[in-house]
Design a protein around this motif. Structure first.
Motif, mmCIF file in Angstrom:
data_model
loop_
_atom_site.group_PDB
_atom_site.id
_atom_site.type_symbol
_atom_site.label_atom_id
_atom_site.label_comp_id
_atom_site.label_asym_id
_atom_site.label_seq_id
_atom_site.Cartn_x
_atom_site.Cartn_y
_atom_site.Cartn_z
ATOM 1 N N LEU A 9 31.566 3.920 -12.218
ATOM 2 C CA LEU A 9 31.703 2.766 -13.115
ATOM 3 C C LEU A 9 30.522 2.594 -14.062
ATOM 4 N N ILE A 10 29.881 3.697 -14.405
ATOM 5 C CA ILE A 10 28.711 3.664 -15.279
ATOM 6 C C ILE A 10 28.974 4.548 -16.495
ATOM 7 N N GLU A 11 28.683 4.009 -17.662
ATOM 8 C CA GLU A 11 28.795 4.789 -18.895
ATOM 9 C C GLU A 11 27.393 5.196 -19.338
ATOM 10 N N ASN A 12 26.959 6.342 -18.844
ATOM 11 C CA ASN A 12 25.614 6.817 -19.164
ATOM 12 C C ASN A 12 25.584 8.329 -18.995
ATOM 13 N N ALA A 13 25.331 9.035 -20.078
ATOM 14 C CA ALA A 13 25.373 10.499 -20.056
ATOM 15 C C ALA A 13 24.293 11.082 -19.158
ATOM 16 N N VAL A 14 23.120 10.451 -19.138
ATOM 17 C CA VAL A 14 22.031 10.959 -18.295
ATOM 18 C C VAL A 14 22.383 10.787 -16.822
ATOM 19 N N THR A 15 23.010 9.660 -16.493
ATOM 20 C CA THR A 15 23.489 9.463 -15.123
ATOM 21 C C THR A 15 24.471 10.564 -14.743
ATOM 22 N N GLY A 16 25.389 10.874 -15.652
ATOM 23 C CA GLY A 16 26.344 11.950 -15.404
ATOM 24 C C GLY A 16 25.656 13.288 -15.193
ATOM 25 N N LEU A 17 24.579 13.521 -15.931
ATOM 26 C CA LEU A 17 23.831 14.766 -15.785
ATOM 27 C C LEU A 17 23.148 14.843 -14.422
ATOM 28 N N PHE A 18 22.575 13.733 -13.961
ATOM 29 C CA PHE A 18 21.973 13.698 -12.625
ATOM 30 C C PHE A 18 23.028 13.966 -11.548
ATOM 31 N N VAL A 19 24.190 13.351 -11.724
ATOM 32 C CA VAL A 19 25.266 13.553 -10.748
ATOM 33 C C VAL A 19 25.690 15.015 -10.724
ATOM 34 N N LEU A 177 19.822 12.635 -5.821
ATOM 35 C CA LEU A 177 19.937 12.833 -7.269
ATOM 36 C C LEU A 177 20.977 11.885 -7.869
ATOM 37 N N ILE A 178 22.070 11.683 -7.153
ATOM 38 C CA ILE A 178 23.092 10.742 -7.624
ATOM 39 C C ILE A 178 22.516 9.329 -7.678
ATOM 40 N N LEU A 179 21.759 8.951 -6.653
ATOM 41 C CA LEU A 179 21.145 7.622 -6.627
ATOM 42 C C LEU A 179 20.134 7.463 -7.754
ATOM 43 N N ILE A 180 19.355 8.504 -8.027
ATOM 44 C CA ILE A 180 18.409 8.453 -9.147
ATOM 45 C C ILE A 180 19.157 8.221 -10.454
ATOM 46 N N GLY A 181 20.291 8.910 -10.594
ATOM 47 C CA GLY A 181 21.106 8.721 -11.788
ATOM 48 C C GLY A 181 21.589 7.291 -11.939
ATOM 49 N N ILE A 182 21.947 6.653 -10.832
ATOM 50 C CA ILE A 182 22.394 5.253 -10.885
ATOM 51 C C ILE A 182 21.236 4.355 -11.298
ATOM 52 N N PHE A 183 20.055 4.562 -10.720
ATOM 53 C CA PHE A 183 18.884 3.779 -11.098
ATOM 54 C C PHE A 183 18.514 3.998 -12.562
ATOM 55 N N ALA A 185 20.525 4.335 -14.989
ATOM 56 C CA ALA A 185 21.410 3.482 -15.791
ATOM 57 C C ALA A 185 21.006 2.015 -15.711
ATOM 58 N N GLY A 186 20.275 1.639 -14.682
ATOM 59 C CA GLY A 186 19.839 0.248 -14.541
ATOM 60 C C GLY A 186 19.374 -0.027 -13.131
ATOM 61 N N TRP A 187 18.232 -0.697 -13.002
ATOM 62 C CA TRP A 187 17.687 -0.909 -11.657
ATOM 63 C C TRP A 187 18.599 -1.811 -10.819
ATOM 64 N N ARG A 188 19.283 -2.729 -11.472
ATOM 65 C CA ARG A 188 20.207 -3.582 -10.716
ATOM 66 C C ARG A 188 21.370 -2.766 -10.153
ATOM 67 N N LEU A 189 21.854 -1.822 -10.948
ATOM 68 C CA LEU A 189 22.937 -0.961 -10.472
ATOM 69 C C LEU A 189 22.480 -0.147 -9.262
ATOM 70 N N GLY A 190 21.267 0.399 -9.351
ATOM 71 C CA GLY A 190 20.722 1.151 -8.227
ATOM 72 C C GLY A 190 20.554 0.286 -6.998
ATOM 73 N N LEU A 191 20.073 -0.951 -7.213
ATOM 74 C CA LEU A 191 19.881 -1.870 -6.092
ATOM 75 C C LEU A 191 21.225 -2.221 -5.445
ATOM 76 N N TYR A 192 22.228 -2.455 -6.270
ATOM 77 C CA TYR A 192 23.556 -2.751 -5.732
ATOM 78 C C TYR A 192 24.080 -1.568 -4.908
ATOM 79 N N ALA A 193 23.860 -0.361 -5.392
ATOM 80 C CA ALA A 193 24.327 0.822 -4.668
ATOM 81 C C ALA A 193 23.659 0.919 -3.299
ATOM 82 N N VAL A 194 22.357 0.660 -3.258
ATOM 83 C CA VAL A 194 21.622 0.699 -1.992
ATOM 84 C C VAL A 194 22.133 -0.391 -1.049
ATOM 85 N N ILE A 195 22.288 -1.603 -1.587
ATOM 86 C CA ILE A 195 22.790 -2.705 -0.763
ATOM 87 C C ILE A 195 24.177 -2.380 -0.223
ATOM 88 N N GLY A 196 25.010 -1.797 -1.061
ATOM 89 C CA GLY A 196 26.372 -1.467 -0.647
ATOM 90 C C GLY A 196 26.408 -0.515 0.522
#
Length: 292
Positions: A9-19, A177-183, A185-196
């Motif tokens: 659910l993230i629109e970020n090319a760099v995130t996609g590259l990390f993934v 690496l996937i988690l780094i990609g989420i962070f 895109a935004g630290w809140r997104l990364g935090l939500y992923a960790v919390i989830g």
């Protein structure tokens, strides 16, 4: 790359590259199929005249990526790669059709096209000999299923892989690496992923699931997707949005268990259906409850 990142659910090319880097690090064949399906989905959307903005956002790529990965992992035989690509291509048209049907609704399509198509194709080997299903997908009579609670907890692996399993990854470095990609895109997104993933792990543990499932992160990925959807992407902006996202992530655990049991006699995996159902329930409830 947006088609790859839109899976989470993230629109970020760099995130996609990390993934993509994480998947390729764990298994280069999976990396190739991920890139090929993202390219295929995006090209079909463009060639068929879809809205350019939607194409550039990767909205015709993410279901293709998930379908390609799921089929390549769950089908057997040398031609499964071609079937994975064919399935990825078909998912683009199903996505477009479902987007049209839901165009006047507040309910998003999410990963439903990938889920339904994958389930249908994984059931086809029982009547079509061309398709060969993986030996890991064996229909089981629920009355004979054995529950094994014993085992050694691998906490870090279970938590991190709860994020990586969104892309079928059971590799700590790929998941990182996937988690780094989420962070990225935004630290809140990364935090939500960790919390989830933490919330799902704790919930599944206290509900006494099998330790093997905990260690594989199989309860985490639906919770990660759900909290990202409910709290970030489709969040209402209300002060309770974060709490609602956490509660939704908790709810994915019994939903995952129930769906897995329901599908076990057919030998089908739950995939991301728990995420879709719980997210739809929350979005639908918001139409009636203005404070969530």
């Amino acid at each position: 790359m947006n088609g790859i990142s839109q899976v989470i659910l993230i629109e970020n090319a760099v995130t996609g590259l990390f993934v993509l880097a994480g998947i390729t690090f764990a298994n280069y064949q999976m990396g190739i199929i991920t890139l090929a399906c993202a390219l295929l989905g995006t090209w079909i959307g463009h060639a068929c005249g879809a809205d350019r903005t939607a194409v550039m956002q990767g909205l015709f790529g993410y279901n293709a990526v998930l379908t390609g990965l799921a089929l390549s992992l769950n089908l057997a035989g040398g031609h499964r790669w071609w079937l994975a690509l064919a399935g990825a291509a078909a998912s683009v048209f199903i996505t477009a059709a479902m987007m049209y049907v839901a165009r006047n609704s507040a309910i998003p399509v999410l990963t439903l096209p990938y889920i339904l198509l994958t389930w249908l194709l994984l059931l086809s080997p029982y009547h079509l000999g061309f398709f060969k299903i993986s030996e890991s997908l064996v229909p089981q009579d629920l009355s004979r299923v054995e529950f094994h609670r014993e085992g050694t907890i691998q906490l870090l692996d279970g938590l991190i892989d709860g994020i990586g399993q969104v892309y079928f990854q059971q590799n700590i470095w790929a998941s990182i690496l996937i988690l780094i990609g989420i962070f990225w895109a935004g630290w809140r997104l990364g935090l939500y992923a960790v919390i989830g993933t933490v919330v799902a792990w704790v919930t599944a543990y206290f509900l006494e699931t099998e330790i093997t499932f905990l260690n594989l992160g199989l309860y985490g990925y639906n919770a990660v997707l759900t909290i990202l959807a409910v709290s970030a992407v489709f969040g209402s902006g209300h002060r309770l949005t974060g709490l609602i996202g956490i509660l939704a992530a908790v709810f994915t655990v019994p939903v995952t268990a129930g769906l897995s049991s329901w599908l076990q006699p057919y030998g089908l995996p739950a995939l991301t259906m728990p995420f879709v159902l719980v997210t739809w329930l929350v979005i639908g409830a918001r139409e009636k409850f203005s404070r969530i």
